[in-house]
Design a protein around this motif. Structure first.
Motif, PDB file in Angstrom:
ATOM      1  N   ALA B  18     -11.296  35.595 110.789  1.00 31.87           N
ATOM      2  CA  ALA B  18     -10.730  36.872 110.341  1.00 31.87           C
ATOM      3  C   ALA B  18      -9.264  36.683 109.959  1.00 31.87           C
ATOM      4  CB  ALA B  18     -10.864  37.926 111.446  1.00 31.87           C
ATOM      5  N   ALA B  19      -8.532  35.944 110.802  1.00 33.20           N
ATOM      6  CA  ALA B  19      -7.127  35.690 110.498  1.00 33.20           C
ATOM      7  C   ALA B  19      -7.005  34.855 109.226  1.00 33.20           C
ATOM      8  CB  ALA B  19      -6.461  34.972 111.670  1.00 33.20           C
ATOM      9  N   ALA B  20      -7.845  33.808 109.126  1.00 35.10           N
ATOM     10  CA  ALA B  20      -7.799  32.957 107.929  1.00 35.10           C
ATOM     11  C   ALA B  20      -8.164  33.772 106.700  1.00 35.10           C
ATOM     12  CB  ALA B  20      -8.758  31.780 108.094  1.00 35.10           C
ATOM     13  N   GLY B  21      -9.116  34.707 106.869  1.00 39.46           N
ATOM     14  CA  GLY B  21      -9.553  35.530 105.743  1.00 39.46           C
ATOM     15  C   GLY B  21      -8.418  36.357 105.177  1.00 39.46           C
ATOM     16  N   GLN B  22      -7.491  36.775 106.046  1.00 38.85           N
ATOM     17  CA  GLN B  22      -6.359  37.549 105.549  1.00 38.85           C
ATOM     18  C   GLN B  22      -5.362  36.663 104.820  1.00 38.85           C
ATOM     19  OE1 GLN B  22      -6.875  40.367 105.097  1.00 38.85           O
ATOM     20  NE2 GLN B  22      -6.374  41.784 106.734  1.00 38.85           N
ATOM     21  N   LEU B  23      -5.371  35.357 105.144  1.00 39.26           N
ATOM     22  CA  LEU B  23      -4.388  34.467 104.532  1.00 39.26           C
ATOM     23  C   LEU B  23      -4.837  33.978 103.160  1.00 39.26           C
ATOM     24  CD1 LEU B  23      -3.341  32.371 107.648  1.00 39.26           C
ATOM     25  CD2 LEU B  23      -2.082  34.204 106.543  1.00 39.26           C
ATOM     26  N   ILE B  24      -6.154  33.758 103.005  1.00 38.20           N
ATOM     27  CA  ILE B  24      -6.613  33.210 101.727  1.00 38.20           C
ATOM     28  C   ILE B  24      -6.506  34.270 100.647  1.00 38.20           C
ATOM     29  CG2 ILE B  24      -8.140  31.505 102.781  1.00 38.20           C
ATOM     30  CD1 ILE B  24     -10.455  33.382 102.217  1.00 38.20           C
ATOM     31  N   PRO B  25      -6.470  33.828  99.366  1.00 44.42           N
ATOM     32  CA  PRO B  25      -6.226  34.776  98.283  1.00 44.42           C
ATOM     33  C   PRO B  25      -7.201  35.944  98.300  1.00 44.42           C
ATOM     34  CG  PRO B  25      -6.977  32.633  97.473  1.00 44.42           C
ATOM     35  CD  PRO B  25      -6.585  32.462  98.877  1.00 44.42           C
ATOM     36  N   SER B  26      -6.692  37.075  97.893  1.00 48.32           N
ATOM     37  CA  SER B  26      -7.442  38.308  97.993  1.00 48.32           C
ATOM     38  C   SER B  26      -8.453  38.417  96.855  1.00 48.32           C
ATOM     39  CB  SER B  26      -6.434  39.451  97.948  1.00 48.32           C
ATOM     40  OG  SER B  26      -7.062  40.642  98.228  1.00 48.32           O
ATOM     41  N   ARG B  27      -9.441  37.531  96.869  1.00 46.10           N
ATOM     42  CA  ARG B  27     -10.503  37.562  95.859  1.00 46.10           C
ATOM     43  C   ARG B  27     -11.829  37.677  96.559  1.00 46.10           C
ATOM     44  NH1 ARG B  27      -8.601  33.810  92.042  1.00 46.10           N
ATOM     45  NH2 ARG B  27     -10.657  33.435  91.195  1.00 46.10           N
ATOM     46  N   ALA B  28     -12.834  38.119  95.847  1.00 44.59           N
ATOM     47  CA  ALA B  28     -14.114  38.387  96.507  1.00 44.59           C
ATOM     48  C   ALA B  28     -14.770  37.123  97.033  1.00 44.59           C
ATOM     49  CB  ALA B  28     -15.044  39.118  95.554  1.00 44.59           C
ATOM     50  N   TRP B  29     -14.906  36.096  96.164  1.00 46.90           N
ATOM     51  CA  TRP B  29     -15.794  35.003  96.566  1.00 46.90           C
ATOM     52  C   TRP B  29     -15.309  34.152  97.740  1.00 46.90           C
ATOM     53  CZ3 TRP B  29     -14.244  29.994  96.229  1.00 46.90           C
ATOM     54  CH2 TRP B  29     -13.192  29.714  95.347  1.00 46.90           C
ATOM     55  N   PRO B  30     -13.967  33.821  97.821  1.00 43.89           N
ATOM     56  CA  PRO B  30     -13.620  32.988  98.985  1.00 43.89           C
ATOM     57  C   PRO B  30     -13.833  33.715 100.304  1.00 43.89           C
ATOM     58  CG  PRO B  30     -11.643  33.527  97.699  1.00 43.89           C
ATOM     59  CD  PRO B  30     -12.794  34.100  96.981  1.00 43.89           C
ATOM     60  N   ARG B  31     -13.538  35.016 100.328  1.00 42.19           N
ATOM     61  CA  ARG B  31     -13.718  35.770 101.570  1.00 42.19           C
ATOM     62  C   ARG B  31     -15.189  35.877 101.924  1.00 42.19           C
ATOM     63  NH1 ARG B  31      -8.989  40.103 102.247  1.00 42.19           N
ATOM     64  NH2 ARG B  31      -7.363  38.586 101.915  1.00 42.19           N
ATOM     65  N   ARG B  32     -16.018  36.102 100.886  1.00 40.21           N
ATOM     66  CA  ARG B  32     -17.456  36.217 101.129  1.00 40.21           C
ATOM     67  C   ARG B  32     -17.995  34.928 101.737  1.00 40.21           C
ATOM     68  NH1 ARG B  32     -20.502  36.680  95.710  1.00 40.21           N
ATOM     69  NH2 ARG B  32     -19.184  38.505  95.534  1.00 40.21           N
ATOM     70  N   TRP B  33     -17.596  33.787 101.148  1.00 42.95           N
ATOM     71  CA  TRP B  33     -18.137  32.519 101.643  1.00 42.95           C
ATOM     72  C   TRP B  33     -17.616  32.189 103.016  1.00 42.95           C
ATOM     73  CZ3 TRP B  33     -22.400  30.542 100.223  1.00 42.95           C
ATOM     74  CH2 TRP B  33     -22.881  30.849  98.954  1.00 42.95           C
ATOM     75  N   LEU B  34     -16.335  32.513 103.241  1.00 43.85           N
ATOM     76  CA  LEU B  34     -15.777  32.282 104.572  1.00 43.85           C
ATOM     77  C   LEU B  34     -16.580  33.068 105.613  1.00 43.85           C
ATOM     78  CD1 LEU B  34     -13.382  31.028 106.172  1.00 43.85           C
ATOM     79  CD2 LEU B  34     -12.316  33.269 106.007  1.00 43.85           C
ATOM     80  N   ALA B  35     -16.843  34.344 105.308  1.00 40.31           N
ATOM     81  CA  ALA B  35     -17.578  35.182 106.264  1.00 40.31           C
ATOM     82  C   ALA B  35     -18.990  34.643 106.477  1.00 40.31           C
ATOM     83  CB  ALA B  35     -17.625  36.620 105.760  1.00 40.31           C
ATOM     84  N   LEU B  36     -19.650  34.246 105.360  1.00 38.25           N
ATOM     85  CA  LEU B  36     -21.020  33.716 105.475  1.00 38.25           C
ATOM     86  C   LEU B  36     -21.051  32.477 106.363  1.00 38.25           C
ATOM     87  CD1 LEU B  36     -22.782  33.897 102.002  1.00 38.25           C
ATOM     88  CD2 LEU B  36     -23.576  34.817 104.173  1.00 38.25           C
ATOM     89  N   MET B  37     -20.102  31.558 106.078  1.00 40.94           N
ATOM     90  CA  MET B  37     -20.071  30.304 106.844  1.00 40.94           C
ATOM     91  C   MET B  37     -19.824  30.593 108.327  1.00 40.94           C
ATOM     92  SD  MET B  37     -20.662  27.821 105.018  1.00 40.94           S
ATOM     93  CE  MET B  37     -21.255  27.979 103.379  1.00 40.94           C
TER      94      MET B  37
END
Lengths: 119, 501
Positions: B18-37
């Protein structure tokens, strides 16, 4: 001291609950602030007040000796204050936004939507 | 892996991501994949934890090396491990469903980090070994849920979240009072330590009073009678993916906490608590299902069903026999899958018909045959029709009630099952069977296919249900072992407290 704090806790609970029953979202938030404070004081009071006995193990001994201020409730209260504070900030943002959207802070206005769907 | 890693990983993974998700660029796909993984990893860790607990018994770890009862304890018995695994699976399902249904702008925002925080909080609540941390994890989970509910900031969502939030905060106040009072009486909050201290306590009446505080707080979180009204007032407002996540995990934490404290901590005055839980359970079942029968909004109807199913769980807890606890665990699993499947399908129907109002739907049976099948299975399963998982779960509850010679609960369970079937048939008739309403311009809608990604998660849930139904025996064995651990806390206490009494 216990007596004074107990009365304070009672008064805060009463005031908080009274605020919850008024039809105003702002007072609802205020009521929750009061209830939170009342709870913290309650925790503090219930777990015993000790004056001037720091919970330090004396040199050369293995454990604390009898009269000491229990640090655990204070740790609880500190954590609870932080959580309470964060959630209340969130609630205030919500209240503000809802007041912008509905143009009122009356909790009865929040129920209109339920009535619509029941009809 | 050591048990300390295994126990802390689900929480660390979720909160870290969750913390890393806030740091990575605010785009759909990286957050989606991070959450899935992350969800995949949590599922794997949950499965490993379950296997370890099944093989080696209850696992416990002291964080920071402070021995219990002074430090922070993480502990997993079969029930906790099972629920962590299910949280991972549900997280995975909801994230993949969100990826298919939510607009990219929403995915790019704080949505996935919040989902991760919520799942992390839920895992923390399942794994923690003391009551204060239980409070903290419940607050973490609730904090995330408040924001998820209000994220789109539409008017009805704001209203719903104010109601939901103020009632949840009330519940938290009660819970915190309970924790504080219990510490004042017992001098410890470690669950294992409490289960040793409380039977010898010289203040049984005070403890009974404190247990009632806990009952109120957790019953509110679980959505039990008469404290459920926040649930149907708020659960129908967020997107279907969020409702699914809430219905799968939030109220279950309340039920889990009730099961934990009334089997481990407050075991002294079981007569009183059992009677109370049975009455609450029965009334919850009835009011929930009656509320559902009256509704014509699909999600509101399903929300009321959450309440009625919670009633089964609480009644099973009230019976407090090994059979009843087995039934509770089996029912809990079945119900998480069945309910999620229904909410996911409701989201899919809304995607086709653009409404949740049953009056304005119709004819989906012909236009969306696959969707109809995917609704039919969980609906029958929820109502308790064989051969789906619901049948065995419900049968186990009723059998346990009959064995305990509690005819009222058994009868209520049967009648509520029939009413559930009735209200499911109402959705079926209105949404799938009847001719479409005439005033609605009927645009020819293409049948949803698996390629859309909407039906995949529904399909997965339905498959689980069929598997749990057909392969009920290993599940029942597992549930029975978990119930055994709940009823005999010796192993739990031993694992947490080590050699010390």
């Amino acid at each position: 001291m216990e007596m004074f704090l107990s009365i304070t806790v009672g008064v805060l609970f009463a005031a908080g609950l009274y605020c919850l029953m008024l039809h105003s979202v702002v007072r609802l938030a205020l009521g929750l602030v009061l209830l939170g404070s009342a709870t913290n004081l309650l925790l503090f009071t219930v777990n015993g007040l000790q004056r001037g006995f720091a919970p330090l193990v004396p040199e050369g001994e293995q454990a604390l000796s009898a009269p000491f201020a229990d640090p655990v409730p204070q740790a609880f209260i500190l954590t609870a204050i932080v959580i309470n504070f964060g959630l209340l900030a969130l609630l205030l943002v919500l209240v503000h936004r809802a007041a912008q959207e509905t143009g009122t802070d009356d909790t009865r206005a929040l129920r209109t939507e339920l009535k619509d769907s029941e009809q | 892996m050591t048990s300390a890693t295994l126990l802390s990983l689900p929480i660390i993974l979720c909160l870290g991501a969750a913390a890393a998700g806030q740091l990575i660029p605010s785009r759909a796909w990286p957050r989606r994949w991070l959450a899935l993984m992350t969800m995949m990893a949590v599922t794997v860790v949950g499965a490993m934890l379950l296997v370890t607990v099944r093989r080696d018994g209850v696992q416990a770890a002291q964080m920071g090396g402070w021995a219990a009862p002074f430090g922070i304890t993480l502990v997993a018995d079969l029930l906790s491990a099972l629920l962590v695994l299910v949280s991972g699976v549900m997280g995975l399902t909801v994230v993949s469903y969100s990826a298919a249904t939510l607009p990219a702008s929403r995915e790019a925002g704080a949505y996935y980090p919040l989902v991760l925080v919520l799942v992390g909080g839920v895992c923390g609540a399942f794994l923690t070994g003391d009551l204060f941390n239980l409070f903290v994890w419940i607050e973490v989970m609730l904090g995330a849920s408040f924001v998820l509910l209000a994220l789109e900031a539409r008017q009805e969502q704001l209203e719903a979240s104010i109601k939901y939030m103020s009632l949840s905060l009330m519940g938290s106040v009660v819970l915190l009072c309970a924790v504080g009072l219990l510490y004042g009486v017992a001098g410890t909050l470690n669950l294992a330590d409490l289960s040793v201290v409380i039977p010898d306590s010289d203040q049984p009446r005070l403890l009974t009073a404190v247990s009632m505080f806990f009952l109120v707080a957790f019953a509110l979180k679980a959505g039990a009678f008469p404290l459920f009204f926040w649930l149907p007032a708020s659960y129908h407002t967020p997107p279907a993916a969020v409702t699914t996540l809430f219905s799968a995990l939030l109220t279950k934490v309340g039920v889990y906490a009730l099961a934990r404290i009334f089997t481990l901590v407050f075991t002294r005055d079981t007569q009183l608590t059992s009677t109370l839980l049975l009455v609450i359970g029965g009334l919850t079942m009835v009011t929930g299902v009656l509320g559902a029968v009256a509704q014509y909004d699909m999600r509101r109807l399903l929300s009321f069903h959450i309440i009625s199913q919670i009633g089964y769980l609480i009644a099973a807890l009230g019976l407090l026999t090994r059979g009843a606890l087995t039934a509770l665990i089996a029912f809990l699993l079945h119900y998480i899958f069945a309910k999620s499947a229904l909410f996911l399908v409701s989201g899919a129907t809304a995607r086709v018909t653009r409404t949740y109002d049953l009056h304005q739907m119709g004819n989906l049976y012909r236009t969306q045959p696959l969707l109809a099948a995917l609704f039919f299975v969980p609906a029958l399963s929820l109502a308790g029709v064989p051969p789906f998982s619901g049948f065995f779960a419900k049968l186990a509850v009723i059998q346990a009630a009959l064995r305990a010679e509690n005819w009222a609960i058994a009868g209520t369970a049967v009648v509520v099952g029939l009413l559930t079937l009735f209200s499911m048939m109402k959705i079926w008739r209105e949404a799938f069977w009847k001719a479409p309403p005439e005033n609605q311009p009927q645009e020819p809608s293409r049948p949803l296919s698996l390629g859309d990604g909407v039906l995949g998660p529904c399909m997965a849930m339905t498959t689980f249900m069929v598997v749990l139904g057909v392969g009920a025996e290993p599940l029942m064995e597992l549930a029975d072992a978990a119930a055994g651990q709940l009823l005999d806390p010796g192993e739990y206490v031993q694992a947490v407290m080590g050699g010390r009494p």
